[in-house]
Write an enzyme that holds these catalytic residues in place. Structure first.
Site, PDB file in Angstrom:
ATOM      1  N   LYS A 128      52.615  21.920 100.776  1.00 47.78           N
ATOM      2  CA  LYS A 128      53.838  21.921 101.583  1.00 47.78           C
ATOM      3  C   LYS A 128      53.525  22.616 102.903  1.00 47.78           C
ATOM      4  O   LYS A 128      53.445  23.828 102.989  1.00 47.78           O
ATOM      5  CB  LYS A 128      54.994  22.649 100.890  1.00 47.78           C
ATOM      6  CG  LYS A 128      56.299  22.228 101.573  1.00 47.78           C
ATOM      7  CD  LYS A 128      57.381  23.263 101.594  1.00 47.78           C
ATOM      8  CE  LYS A 128      57.403  24.274 102.685  1.00 47.78           C
ATOM      9  NZ  LYS A 128      57.518  23.838 104.061  1.00 47.78           N
ATOM     10  N   GLY A 165      57.284  35.643 100.281  1.00 44.69           N
ATOM     11  CA  GLY A 165      56.372  35.936  99.171  1.00 44.69           C
ATOM     12  C   GLY A 165      57.114  36.605  98.015  1.00 44.69           C
ATOM     13  O   GLY A 165      56.911  36.275  96.840  1.00 44.69           O
ATOM     14  N   GLU A 180      49.337  35.563 100.410  1.00 44.30           N
ATOM     15  CA  GLU A 180      48.725  36.133 101.628  1.00 44.30           C
ATOM     16  C   GLU A 180      49.871  36.299 102.613  1.00 44.30           C
ATOM     17  O   GLU A 180      50.412  35.310 103.097  1.00 44.30           O
ATOM     18  CB  GLU A 180      47.685  35.178 102.226  1.00 44.30           C
ATOM     19  CG  GLU A 180      46.596  34.715 101.287  1.00 44.30           C
ATOM     20  CD  GLU A 180      45.679  35.824 100.840  1.00 44.30           C
ATOM     21  OE1 GLU A 180      45.652  36.870 101.514  1.00 44.30           O
ATOM     22  OE2 GLU A 180      45.022  35.659  99.809  1.00 44.30           O
ATOM     23  N   CYS A 235      48.387  36.709 111.541  1.00 42.60           N
ATOM     24  CA  CYS A 235      48.716  37.690 110.484  1.00 42.60           C
ATOM     25  C   CYS A 235      47.966  38.995 110.696  1.00 42.60           C
ATOM     26  O   CYS A 235      48.494  40.072 110.455  1.00 42.60           O
ATOM     27  CB  CYS A 235      48.419  37.107 109.107  1.00 42.60           C
ATOM     28  SG  CYS A 235      46.730  36.496 108.948  1.00 42.60           S
ATOM     29  N   GLU A 273      56.646  43.542 111.740  1.00 37.74           N
ATOM     30  CA  GLU A 273      55.775  42.466 112.219  1.00 37.74           C
ATOM     31  C   GLU A 273      56.573  41.624 113.217  1.00 37.74           C
ATOM     32  O   GLU A 273      57.577  41.007 112.855  1.00 37.74           O
ATOM     33  CB  GLU A 273      55.307  41.591 111.052  1.00 37.74           C
ATOM     34  CG  GLU A 273      54.337  40.524 111.507  1.00 37.74           C
ATOM     35  CD  GLU A 273      53.878  39.601 110.386  1.00 37.74           C
ATOM     36  OE1 GLU A 273      54.728  39.175 109.580  1.00 37.74           O
ATOM     37  OE2 GLU A 273      52.670  39.297 110.325  1.00 37.74           O
ATOM     38  N   GLY A 313      52.272  33.232 104.120  1.00 42.12           N
ATOM     39  CA  GLY A 313      53.493  33.273 104.910  1.00 42.12           C
ATOM     40  C   GLY A 313      54.032  34.692 104.951  1.00 42.12           C
ATOM     41  O   GLY A 313      53.287  35.666 104.757  1.00 42.12           O
ATOM     42  N   SER A 314      55.308  34.807 105.169  1.00 43.91           N
ATOM     43  CA  SER A 314      55.891  36.139 105.372  1.00 43.91           C
ATOM     44  C   SER A 314      56.051  36.876 104.043  1.00 43.91           C
ATOM     45  O   SER A 314      56.161  36.274 102.976  1.00 43.91           O
ATOM     46  CB  SER A 314      57.252  35.989 106.045  1.00 43.91           C
ATOM     47  OG  SER A 314      58.115  35.254 105.200  1.00 43.91           O
ATOM     48  N   THR A 315      56.116  38.190 104.148  1.00 41.45           N
ATOM     49  CA  THR A 315      56.277  39.025 102.955  1.00 41.45           C
ATOM     50  C   THR A 315      57.606  38.732 102.270  1.00 41.45           C
ATOM     51  O   THR A 315      57.685  38.688 101.040  1.00 41.45           O
ATOM     52  CB  THR A 315      56.161  40.505 103.371  1.00 41.45           C
ATOM     53  OG1 THR A 315      54.818  40.713 103.848  1.00 41.45           O
ATOM     54  CG2 THR A 315      56.440  41.445 102.214  1.00 41.45           C
TER      55      THR A 315
HETATM   56  P1  NAD Z   1      57.411  31.878 106.241  1.00 35.92           P
HETATM   57  O1  NAD Z   1      57.275  32.825 105.095  1.00 35.92           O
HETATM   58  O2  NAD Z   1      58.717  31.746 106.913  1.00 35.92           O
HETATM   59  O3  NAD Z   1      57.031  30.393 105.763  1.00 35.92           O
HETATM   60  C1  NAD Z   1      55.787  30.104 105.139  1.00 35.92           C
HETATM   61  C2  NAD Z   1      55.953  28.841 104.306  1.00 35.92           C
HETATM   62  O4  NAD Z   1      56.868  29.116 103.253  1.00 35.92           O
HETATM   63  C3  NAD Z   1      56.534  27.654 105.081  1.00 35.92           C
HETATM   64  O5  NAD Z   1      55.911  26.469 104.647  1.00 35.92           O
HETATM   65  C4  NAD Z   1      57.993  27.685 104.677  1.00 35.92           C
HETATM   66  O6  NAD Z   1      58.638  26.431 104.758  1.00 35.92           O
HETATM   67  C5  NAD Z   1      57.898  28.148 103.222  1.00 35.92           C
HETATM   68  N1  NAD Z   1      59.126  28.760 102.700  1.00 35.92           N
HETATM   69  C6  NAD Z   1      60.080  29.443 103.373  1.00 35.92           C
HETATM   70  N2  NAD Z   1      61.061  29.821 102.530  1.00 35.92           N
HETATM   71  C7  NAD Z   1      60.719  29.373 101.300  1.00 35.92           C
HETATM   72  C8  NAD Z   1      61.325  29.444 100.002  1.00 35.92           C
HETATM   73  N3  NAD Z   1      62.492  30.050  99.815  1.00 35.92           N
HETATM   74  N4  NAD Z   1      60.682  28.882  98.957  1.00 35.92           N
HETATM   75  C9  NAD Z   1      59.491  28.271  99.122  1.00 35.92           C
HETATM   76  N5  NAD Z   1      58.883  28.143 100.323  1.00 35.92           N
HETATM   77  C10 NAD Z   1      59.470  28.707 101.399  1.00 35.92           C
HETATM   78  O7  NAD Z   1      56.259  32.262 107.251  1.00 35.92           O
HETATM   79  P2  NAD Z   1      55.913  31.574 108.634  1.00 35.92           P
HETATM   80  O8  NAD Z   1      56.936  31.949 109.642  1.00 35.92           O
HETATM   81  O9  NAD Z   1      55.613  30.129 108.424  1.00 35.92           O
HETATM   82  O10 NAD Z   1      54.507  32.271 108.987  1.00 35.92           O
HETATM   83  C11 NAD Z   1      54.422  33.538 109.536  1.00 35.92           C
HETATM   84  C12 NAD Z   1      54.080  34.561 108.471  1.00 35.92           C
HETATM   85  O11 NAD Z   1      52.888  34.171 107.784  1.00 35.92           O
HETATM   86  C13 NAD Z   1      53.781  35.917 109.065  1.00 35.92           C
HETATM   87  O12 NAD Z   1      54.401  36.911 108.301  1.00 35.92           O
HETATM   88  C14 NAD Z   1      52.253  36.025 108.949  1.00 35.92           C
HETATM   89  O13 NAD Z   1      51.774  37.338 108.908  1.00 35.92           O
HETATM   90  C15 NAD Z   1      52.010  35.294 107.682  1.00 35.92           C
HETATM   91  N6  NAD Z   1      50.614  34.847 107.592  1.00 35.92           N
HETATM   92  C16 NAD Z   1      49.793  35.501 106.717  1.00 35.92           C
HETATM   93  C17 NAD Z   1      48.441  35.130 106.637  1.00 35.92           C
HETATM   94  C18 NAD Z   1      47.493  35.818 105.680  1.00 35.92           C
HETATM   95  O14 NAD Z   1      46.426  35.280 105.427  1.00 35.92           O
HETATM   96  N7  NAD Z   1      47.839  36.983 105.140  1.00 35.92           N
HETATM   97  C19 NAD Z   1      47.961  34.091 107.444  1.00 35.92           C
HETATM   98  C20 NAD Z   1      48.842  33.449 108.315  1.00 35.92           C
HETATM   99  C21 NAD Z   1      50.177  33.832 108.383  1.00 35.92           C
END
Ligand code: NAD
Length: 513
Positions: free
Chosen positions: A200, A258, A276, A311, A413, A253-255
């Site tokens: 996804k 997660g 992550e 990130c 962040e 994605g975001s904490t």
């Molecule tokens: P996000 O958490 O908003 O979204 C990430 C993914 O999760 C997207 O595909 C989104 O559609 C999906 N998502 C959102 N809500 C969901 C839910 N309720 N159920 C299932 N899936 C859901 O993050 P973002 O804005 O896309 O990315 C930025 C974040 O990612 C930042 O916090 C960044 O630090 C982190 N990030 C971490 C790493 C790492 O390796 N640690 C790498 C890149 C980005």
């Protein structure tokens, strides 16, 4: 876009020409990829993906939801049970994945272009991502037929075998900041280990994942082993996370999201979840470091690369007070050289913010930083970048000095080009400030004193510590965080462990008469 060697883009005008030649039929596949076919979402709904550098519409993309998630999960399960991939020999999987890496290399310019257009990153940076993505797929392809099981050191009357087996159906949910590279970090080891994968992509950057789906088919991945469901997190993402047919969630994605995914796993089938997540990484500069100009250049690059949408961005700069004034001046000079430009210009260091929401969020943090009393040394404004069309979402490199731990810009962040500078006087204070965060993804440490380097490195609560560099990396080393930055590891052999289970086989042997 069929690309001959002669048409490899190098200049700004080459990339613009390539963007103009993007063909909706060939390159901008915008439907979901389910069961080996490109299809509309079951609901028929679509969403618009825009180019944030120009505001122009790129495509109307299938907006998948729970019905598509369940369909894809069923297909993935059948593909797994059928065994064409999951029970194939590692050597066979290696051959297919190496073909995939070759195809990605052949198409790297259009894949990079799609990421640049979709999320605003400079095309030169997107080309760097392609090298990382291709290298990742190759690495896992090459690794998988070199991993052996174990024989446990039991007594003579038994044989304890420890075997690794694929998990089953893996849902990879990825962000938008490195669309194809994050995808490769997830699907490379998951596919190599023999799983079926449902990807996804972020709703903010779905196009390169759909282009990749075409390449997986061409590479010969069996039917149903890889599928792509574009759509929103709260619809299709949540449905995948709650599905009883999904065995593992591999998330970047975001904490906050997660944490939600762990709840969904608990509410459904206790699927394995590895995460992550975000960061607020400290970059610690001791007065004894060598070559302040070079260190300042790295410190600026650590936050302004990819518009700060990284990130591991070195967003907290901790500088020993003895050199703080002179060092911050050098960082400001470096920032001046890192201004945003048209993402299609290979000379641009920074591009556009991914969308209006993120753009506004960054500007709100900047306003809050000023209100909380930090000193704005440079930047802080939206910019009108000429090379694009004047409609883009650009923010210049922004540096705040005199930041304290109580300020939002020093703790949260931001995910944008905003640097928070703190001063410290002692090693003890530097360690305390560096560790005073909910996150623990990366930390930088600049000093010439090996004793200090090792003392501080041991005390930093961080998944990775960069000593006298920022973000030097290789596919052979694991990447991941501690604390609220996550619980998994991407890259290296260690990531293969995330995508397989251990099976113990206990064989009783008859003792010799
Ligand atoms: P996000 O958490 O908003 O979204 C990430 C993914 O999760 C997207 O595909 C989104 O559609 C999906 N998502 C959102 N809500 C969901 C839910 N309720 N159920 C299932 N899936 C859901 O993050 P973002 O804005 O896309 O990315 C930025 C974040 O990612 C930042 O916090 C960044 O630090 C982190 N990030 C971490 C790493 C790492 O390796 N640690 C790498 C890149 C980005």
């Amino acid at each position: 876009m069929t690309q001959s060697i002669a048409s490899i883009p190098e200049t700004h005008s080459d990339w613009r020409a390539l963007a103009e030649r993007l063909s909706v039929e060939e390159d901008l596949e915008a439907r979901a990829y389910i069961d080996d076919s490109f299809v509309d979402a079951a609901s028929g709904e679509t969403f618009t993906t825009l180019n944030p550098a120009t505001g122009e519409t790129l495509a109307e993309v299938a907006s998948c939801d729970a019905a598509d998630a369940e369909a894809a999960a069923g297909v993935a399960r059948r593909a797994f049970e059928d065994g064409a991939w999951s029970r194939s020999s590692p050597g066979e999987r290696k051959a297919v994945l190496l073909r995939l890496a070759d195809l990605m290399e052949e198409h790297q310019h259009e894949l990079a272009l799609l990421d640049s257009l979709d999320m605003g990153k400079p095309v030169s940076s997107a080309m760097g991502d392609m090298a990382g993505a291709i290298g990742c797929i190759r690495h896992h392809a090459e690794s998988i037929d070199k991993l052996y099981g174990e024989i446990a050191p039991t007594g003579e009357d038994s044989l304890g075998l420890v075997m690794r087996e694929p998990l089953g159906v893996v849902a990879s949910i990825v962000p938008w900041n490195f669309p194809l590279m994050m995808t490769a970090w997830k699907i490379g080891p998951a596919l190599a280990a023999g799983n079926s994968v449902i990807l996804k992509p972020s709703e903010k950057s779905p196009l390169s994942a759909l282009r990749l789906a075409k390449l997986t088919r061409e590479a010969g991945l069996p039917r149903g082993v890889f599928q792509v469901l574009p759509g929103f997190g709260h619809t299709v993402g949540k449905a995948l996370a709650l599905s009883m047919d999904v065995d593992c969630l591999a998330f970047t994605g975001s904490t906050g999201v997660g944490k939600q995914l762990m709840q969904y796993a608990g509410q459904s089938n206790l699927k394995k979840v590895f995460l992550e997540c975000g960061g607020k990484s400290p970059n610690v500069i001791f007065a004894d470091c060598k070559d302040l100009d070079r260190v300042a250049e790295h410190a600026a690059g650590a936050i302004f690369h990819n518009q700060g949408e990284v990130c591991i961005a070195g967003s907290r700069l901790l500088v020993e007070n003895a050199i703080r004034e002179v060092f911050v001046d050098k960082v400001l000079a470096a920032a001046e050289r890192m201004q945003p430009g048209d993402p299609l210009d290979p000379a641009s260091f920074m591009g556009a913010m991914v969308d209006q929401t993120q753009y506004q969020r960054v500007l709100d943090y900047i306003r809050q930083g000023v209100e909380e009393g930090a000193t704005l040394r440079t930047g802080g404004q939206a910019l009108n970048v000429g090379g694009a069309n004047g409609q883009g979402l650009f923010i210049g490199p922004t540096v705040f000095d005199g930041v304290t731990e109580s300020m939002a810009i020093g703790r949260e962040e931001i995910f944008g080009p905003v640097l928070a500078v703190f001063g410290f006087d002692t090693e003890e204070e530097a360690v305390r400030l560096a560790n005073d965060s909910d996150y623990g993804l990366a930390a930088g440490l600049w000093s010439q004193d090996i004793d200090r380097i090792m003392r501080v490195t041991r005390r930093l609560r961080s998944g990775q510590v960069f000593v006298n560099n920022w973000a030097d990396m290789d596919q052979t080393v694991p990447f991941g965080g501690v604390k609220q930055s996550g619980n998994g590891r991407d890259k290296s052999h260690h990531s293969l462990e995330e995508y397989s289970d251990l099976k113990t086989v206990w064989i009783s042997l008859t003792p010799s008469p």
